[in-house]
Design a protein around this motif. Structure first.
Motif, PDB file in Angstrom:
ATOM      1  N   GLY A 119      10.040  10.682  -8.495  1.00 32.74           N
ATOM      2  CA  GLY A 119       9.937   9.340  -9.064  1.00 32.74           C
ATOM      3  C   GLY A 119       9.497   8.330  -8.022  1.00 32.74           C
ATOM      4  N   GLU A 120      10.045   8.432  -6.838  1.00 31.15           N
ATOM      5  CA  GLU A 120       9.654   7.524  -5.750  1.00 31.15           C
ATOM      6  C   GLU A 120       8.171   7.693  -5.409  1.00 31.15           C
ATOM      7  N   GLU A 121       7.718   8.919  -5.332  1.00 31.92           N
ATOM      8  CA  GLU A 121       6.305   9.202  -5.043  1.00 31.92           C
ATOM      9  C   GLU A 121       5.398   8.639  -6.146  1.00 31.92           C
ATOM     10  N   LEU A 122       5.765   8.869  -7.395  1.00 28.01           N
ATOM     11  CA  LEU A 122       4.910   8.457  -8.509  1.00 28.01           C
ATOM     12  C   LEU A 122       4.925   6.956  -8.748  1.00 28.01           C
ATOM     13  N   GLY A 123       6.002   6.265  -8.420  1.00 28.35           N
ATOM     14  CA  GLY A 123       6.045   4.818  -8.582  1.00 28.35           C
ATOM     15  C   GLY A 123       4.922   4.136  -7.828  1.00 28.35           C
ATOM     16  N   GLY A 124       4.720   4.542  -6.580  1.00 25.40           N
ATOM     17  CA  GLY A 124       3.643   3.976  -5.776  1.00 25.40           C
ATOM     18  C   GLY A 124       2.278   4.444  -6.231  1.00 25.40           C
ATOM     19  N   LEU A 125       2.140   5.741  -6.447  1.00 27.37           N
ATOM     20  CA  LEU A 125       0.843   6.312  -6.831  1.00 27.37           C
ATOM     21  C   LEU A 125       0.332   5.720  -8.144  1.00 27.37           C
ATOM     22  N   LEU A 126       1.160   5.730  -9.176  1.00 26.90           N
ATOM     23  CA  LEU A 126       0.723   5.246 -10.488  1.00 26.90           C
ATOM     24  C   LEU A 126       0.567   3.724 -10.506  1.00 26.90           C
ATOM     25  N   GLY A 127       1.455   3.013  -9.813  1.00 24.02           N
ATOM     26  CA  GLY A 127       1.320   1.561  -9.719  1.00 24.02           C
ATOM     27  C   GLY A 127       0.021   1.168  -9.044  1.00 24.02           C
ATOM     28  N   GLU A 128      -0.309   1.841  -7.946  1.00 24.62           N
ATOM     29  CA  GLU A 128      -1.564   1.555  -7.238  1.00 24.62           C
ATOM     30  C   GLU A 128      -2.777   1.875  -8.103  1.00 24.62           C
ATOM     31  N   ARG A 129      -2.716   2.979  -8.843  1.00 28.15           N
ATOM     32  CA  ARG A 129      -3.831   3.333  -9.734  1.00 28.15           C
ATOM     33  C   ARG A 129      -4.044   2.261 -10.801  1.00 28.15           C
ATOM     34  N   CYS A 130      -2.967   1.702 -11.324  1.00 25.57           N
ATOM     35  CA  CYS A 130      -3.086   0.638 -12.330  1.00 25.57           C
ATOM     36  C   CYS A 130      -3.739  -0.607 -11.732  1.00 25.57           C
ATOM     37  N   VAL A 131      -3.283  -1.023 -10.569  1.00 25.20           N
ATOM     38  CA  VAL A 131      -3.839  -2.209  -9.919  1.00 25.20           C
ATOM     39  C   VAL A 131      -5.322  -1.995  -9.619  1.00 25.20           C
ATOM     40  N   GLN A 132      -5.673  -0.801  -9.137  1.00 23.85           N
ATOM     41  CA  GLN A 132      -7.086  -0.481  -8.868  1.00 23.85           C
ATOM     42  C   GLN A 132      -7.910  -0.523 -10.153  1.00 23.85           C
ATOM     43  N   ALA A 133      -7.363   0.001 -11.240  1.00 25.94           N
ATOM     44  CA  ALA A 133      -8.095   0.026 -12.507  1.00 25.94           C
ATOM     45  C   ALA A 133      -8.359  -1.384 -13.025  1.00 25.94           C
ATOM     46  N   LEU A 134      -7.422  -2.302 -12.781  1.00 27.01           N
ATOM     47  CA  LEU A 134      -7.612  -3.689 -13.188  1.00 27.01           C
ATOM     48  C   LEU A 134      -8.528  -4.447 -12.229  1.00 27.01           C
ATOM     49  N   ASP A 135      -8.767  -3.866 -11.047  1.00 28.73           N
ATOM     50  CA  ASP A 135      -9.627  -4.461 -10.025  1.00 28.73           C
ATOM     51  C   ASP A 135      -9.134  -5.854  -9.635  1.00 28.73           C
ATOM     52  N   ILE A 136      -7.834  -5.933  -9.356  1.00 29.98           N
ATOM     53  CA  ILE A 136      -7.213  -7.188  -8.943  1.00 29.98           C
ATOM     54  C   ILE A 136      -6.359  -6.935  -7.707  1.00 29.98           C
ATOM     55  N   ALA A 137      -5.967  -8.020  -7.039  1.00 36.79           N
ATOM     56  CA  ALA A 137      -5.026  -7.912  -5.929  1.00 36.79           C
ATOM     57  C   ALA A 137      -3.627  -7.699  -6.498  1.00 36.79           C
ATOM     58  N   PRO A 138      -2.744  -7.016  -5.764  1.00 36.02           N
ATOM     59  CA  PRO A 138      -1.392  -6.786  -6.271  1.00 36.02           C
ATOM     60  C   PRO A 138      -0.688  -8.059  -6.744  1.00 36.02           C
ATOM     61  N   GLY A 139      -0.859  -9.148  -6.044  1.00 28.18           N
ATOM     62  CA  GLY A 139      -0.209 -10.395  -6.409  1.00 28.18           C
ATOM     63  C   GLY A 139      -0.711 -11.014  -7.706  1.00 28.18           C
ATOM     64  N   GLN A 140      -1.818 -10.515  -8.233  1.00 31.90           N
ATOM     65  CA  GLN A 140      -2.366 -11.037  -9.492  1.00 31.90           C
ATOM     66  C   GLN A 140      -1.806 -10.316 -10.717  1.00 31.90           C
ATOM     67  N   THR A 141      -0.964  -9.326 -10.518  1.00 34.66           N
ATOM     68  CA  THR A 141      -0.374  -8.609 -11.643  1.00 34.66           C
ATOM     69  C   THR A 141       0.672  -9.476 -12.328  1.00 34.66           C
ATOM     70  N   HIS A 142       0.881  -9.243 -13.612  1.00 37.62           N
ATOM     71  CA  HIS A 142       1.851 -10.026 -14.379  1.00 37.62           C
ATOM     72  C   HIS A 142       3.043  -9.192 -14.831  1.00 37.62           C
ATOM     73  N   SER A 143       2.781  -8.089 -15.521  1.00 38.50           N
ATOM     74  CA  SER A 143       3.852  -7.311 -16.151  1.00 38.50           C
ATOM     75  C   SER A 143       3.829  -5.874 -15.686  1.00 38.50           C
ATOM     76  N   TYR A 144       4.967  -5.209 -15.922  1.00 35.82           N
ATOM     77  CA  TYR A 144       5.013  -3.776 -15.659  1.00 35.82           C
ATOM     78  C   TYR A 144       6.002  -3.103 -16.588  1.00 35.82           C
ATOM     79  N   GLY A 145       5.892  -1.770 -16.628  1.00 34.48           N
ATOM     80  CA  GLY A 145       6.800  -0.954 -17.417  1.00 34.48           C
ATOM     81  C   GLY A 145       6.628   0.496 -17.022  1.00 34.48           C
ATOM     82  N   LYS A 146       7.590   1.330 -17.419  1.00 34.31           N
ATOM     83  CA  LYS A 146       7.558   2.748 -17.056  1.00 34.31           C
ATOM     84  C   LYS A 146       8.138   3.571 -18.188  1.00 34.31           C
ATOM     85  N   ALA A 147       7.725   4.839 -18.260  1.00 30.88           N
ATOM     86  CA  ALA A 147       8.230   5.732 -19.306  1.00 30.88           C
ATOM     87  C   ALA A 147       8.016   7.180 -18.884  1.00 30.88           C
TER      88      ALA A 147
END
Length: 194
Positions: free
Chosen positions: A55-83
């Motif tokens: 879970g610790e490994e995937l939190g960073g990996l999947l979060g980073e992939r989402c930010v990259q897909a949105l093509d924004i800086a991390p600080g520009q994110t608004h919401s998050y969720g997990k499942a």
């Protein structure tokens, strides 16, 4: 322990029109999913530390992939969720082990803060099972415009001995929100609520 990942899926949902009204700028949600081997499939284990580490490994990996897909800086994110969806040779507690103890800290790092709890859902199911990933503002849970969800589904997963882990990150709230509540410009981001 490193996750044994069979596949990663990343997709972006962009809404440009709602009820005939333009959505400007468009609202965007990014979903990243990993299909992983369940190291506890088919057996009961009192200690679930391997899944907690995954879970610790995937939190960073999947979060980073989402930010990259949105093509924004991390600080520009608004919401998050997990499942997570656990295959039939696993148990619901396997999803809890991935999602709750350690996935949040690296996800928060990937999105540049995150004072609020990360909304979550979990279920057990077979190949093609869908799950709604609940969303909330990353810094202030009382921001109603960001109460949302995104469906996650992998056509060929989870197999019996697998788990699908999903993270969603947004760059906005819902399209055309108008139900009041705390506004973005009013966020203090200190207690995770306001």
């Amino acid at each position: 322990m490193k996750a044994t990942i069979r596949k990663i899926i990343v997709q972006v949902d962009e809404v440009r029109m709602e009820m005939g009204q333009p959505v400007t700028p468009p609202t965007r949600r990014a979903l990243a999913m990993a299909v992983i081997a369940n190291p506890y499939a088919g057996r009961y284990a009192e200690n679930l530390d391997e899944l907690i580490a995954i879970g610790e490994e995937l939190g960073g990996l999947l979060g980073e992939r989402c930010v990259q897909a949105l093509d924004i800086a991390p600080g520009q994110t608004h919401s998050y969720g997990k499942a997570a969806i656990v295959g039939e040779a696993g148990e619901l507690e396997h999803a809890a082990a991935i999602l709750h103890p350690k996935l949040g800290a690296p996800l928060r790092k990937a999105v540049g803060k995150g004072a609020a709890l990360v909304p979550s859902s979990k279920k057990q199911g077979g190949v093609g099972t869908a799950i709604d990933v609940p969303l909330g503002h990353k810094d202030a849970a009382f921001v109603r415009s960001h109460f949302d969800a995104m469906e996650a589904r992998v056509a060929d997963a989870p197999r019996a001995n697998e788990i699908v882990v999903a993270v969603v990150v947004t760059d906005s709230g819902r399209p055309l929100p108008r139900v009041g509540g705390l506004q973005i410009h009013e966020i203090k981001g200190e207690d995770g609520l306001r």
